[in-house]
Design a protein around this motif. Sequence first.
Motif, PDB file in Angstrom:
ATOM      1  N   LEU A 232       0.756  -1.313   0.152  1.00 39.24           N
ATOM      2  CA  LEU A 232      -0.029  -0.287   0.350  1.00 39.24           C
ATOM      3  C   LEU A 232       0.649   1.607   0.140  1.00 39.24           C
ATOM      4  O   LEU A 232       0.265   2.206  -1.112  1.00 39.24           O
ATOM      5  N   ARG A 233       2.072   1.427   0.681  1.00 35.40           N
ATOM      6  CA  ARG A 233       2.887   2.827   0.532  1.00 35.40           C
ATOM      7  C   ARG A 233       3.531   2.934  -0.293  1.00 35.40           C
ATOM      8  O   ARG A 233       3.544   3.514  -0.550  1.00 35.40           O
ATOM      9  N   GLU A 234       3.519   1.665  -1.504  1.00 36.60           N
ATOM     10  CA  GLU A 234       4.406   1.977  -2.662  1.00 36.60           C
ATOM     11  C   GLU A 234       3.512   2.452  -3.688  1.00 36.60           C
ATOM     12  O   GLU A 234       3.804   2.890  -4.411  1.00 36.60           O
ATOM     13  N   ARG A 235       2.298   1.781  -3.391  1.00 33.53           N
ATOM     14  CA  ARG A 235       1.503   2.755  -4.147  1.00 33.53           C
ATOM     15  C   ARG A 235       0.535   2.755  -4.312  1.00 33.53           C
ATOM     16  O   ARG A 235      -0.109   4.273  -5.193  1.00 33.53           O
ATOM     17  N   SER A 236       0.619   3.944  -3.125  1.00 34.01           N
ATOM     18  CA  SER A 236      -0.478   5.094  -2.748  1.00 34.01           C
ATOM     19  C   SER A 236       0.194   6.154  -3.677  1.00 34.01           C
ATOM     20  O   SER A 236       1.577   6.716  -3.419  1.00 34.01           O
ATOM     21  N   LEU A 237      -0.330   7.696  -3.731  1.00 34.60           N
ATOM     22  CA  LEU A 237      -0.170   8.715  -4.500  1.00 34.60           C
ATOM     23  C   LEU A 237       0.934   9.412  -3.780  1.00 34.60           C
ATOM     24  O   LEU A 237       0.513   9.910  -2.162  1.00 34.60           O
ATOM     25  N   SER A 238       1.779  10.698  -3.815  1.00 32.60           N
ATOM     26  CA  SER A 238       2.205  11.343  -3.251  1.00 32.60           C
ATOM     27  C   SER A 238       1.584  12.659  -3.505  1.00 32.60           C
ATOM     28  O   SER A 238       0.440  13.098  -4.289  1.00 32.60           O
ATOM     29  N   PRO A 239       1.620  13.496  -2.612  1.00 27.47           N
ATOM     30  CA  PRO A 239       0.403  14.578  -2.212  1.00 27.47           C
ATOM     31  C   PRO A 239       0.812  15.064  -3.780  1.00 27.47           C
ATOM     32  O   PRO A 239       2.203  15.123  -4.349  1.00 27.47           O
ATOM     33  N   PRO A 240       0.289  16.146  -4.188  1.00 28.72           N
ATOM     34  CA  PRO A 240       0.345  16.999  -5.245  1.00 28.72           C
ATOM     35  C   PRO A 240       1.396  18.135  -5.225  1.00 28.72           C
ATOM     36  O   PRO A 240       1.522  18.418  -3.848  1.00 28.72           O
ATOM     37  N   GLU A 241       2.338  18.769  -5.743  1.00 27.20           N
ATOM     38  CA  GLU A 241       3.072  19.348  -5.632  1.00 27.20           C
ATOM     39  C   GLU A 241       2.443  20.566  -5.945  1.00 27.20           C
ATOM     40  O   GLU A 241       1.535  21.188  -6.591  1.00 27.20           O
ATOM     41  N   PRO A 242       2.940  21.659  -4.206  1.00 29.60           N
ATOM     42  CA  PRO A 242       1.862  23.030  -4.561  1.00 29.60           C
ATOM     43  C   PRO A 242       1.958  23.676  -5.426  1.00 29.60           C
ATOM     44  O   PRO A 242       3.051  24.083  -6.390  1.00 29.60           O
ATOM     45  N   ALA A 243       0.515  24.958  -6.324  1.00 28.08           N
ATOM     46  CA  ALA A 243       0.829  25.071  -7.172  1.00 28.08           C
ATOM     47  C   ALA A 243       1.834  26.960  -6.977  1.00 28.08           C
ATOM     48  O   ALA A 243       2.127  27.561  -5.865  1.00 28.08           O
ATOM     49  N   LYS A 244       2.773  26.866  -8.092  1.00 26.43           N
ATOM     50  CA  LYS A 244       3.031  28.198  -8.041  1.00 26.43           C
ATOM     51  C   LYS A 244       2.493  29.796  -8.550  1.00 26.43           C
ATOM     52  O   LYS A 244       2.365  29.179  -9.450  1.00 26.43           O
TER      53      LYS A 244
END
Length: 92
Positions: free
Chosen positions: A80-92
């Motif tokens: 699950l850790r490997e497949r989980s999505l990373s949070p999106p990068e903040p907008a600049k």
Amino acid sequence: MADIVRTEGVLGGDPRIEGTRVSVLHVYELVVEGDHPPVDVADQLDISLGEVYSALAYYHEHPEEMREVRAAQESAAATLRERSLSPPEPAK
């Protein structure tokens, strides 16, 4: 003495206290690894003190089975850790 059962489709077939969704491993982790008194665990999980001790007895009477259960849970968590999505990068 409470019965410990394994039911396919309930808690992944892991050993649990009959009539509940409380796993033997969860009781063990709270009492032994979490250092919580059995009476507090019974109250927290809404089970009897006898059921807590039945789960602990089962854990100690089936060490190989419990090692397999723990390994399967750790493997599932790693997947699950490997497949989980990373949070999106903040907008600049």
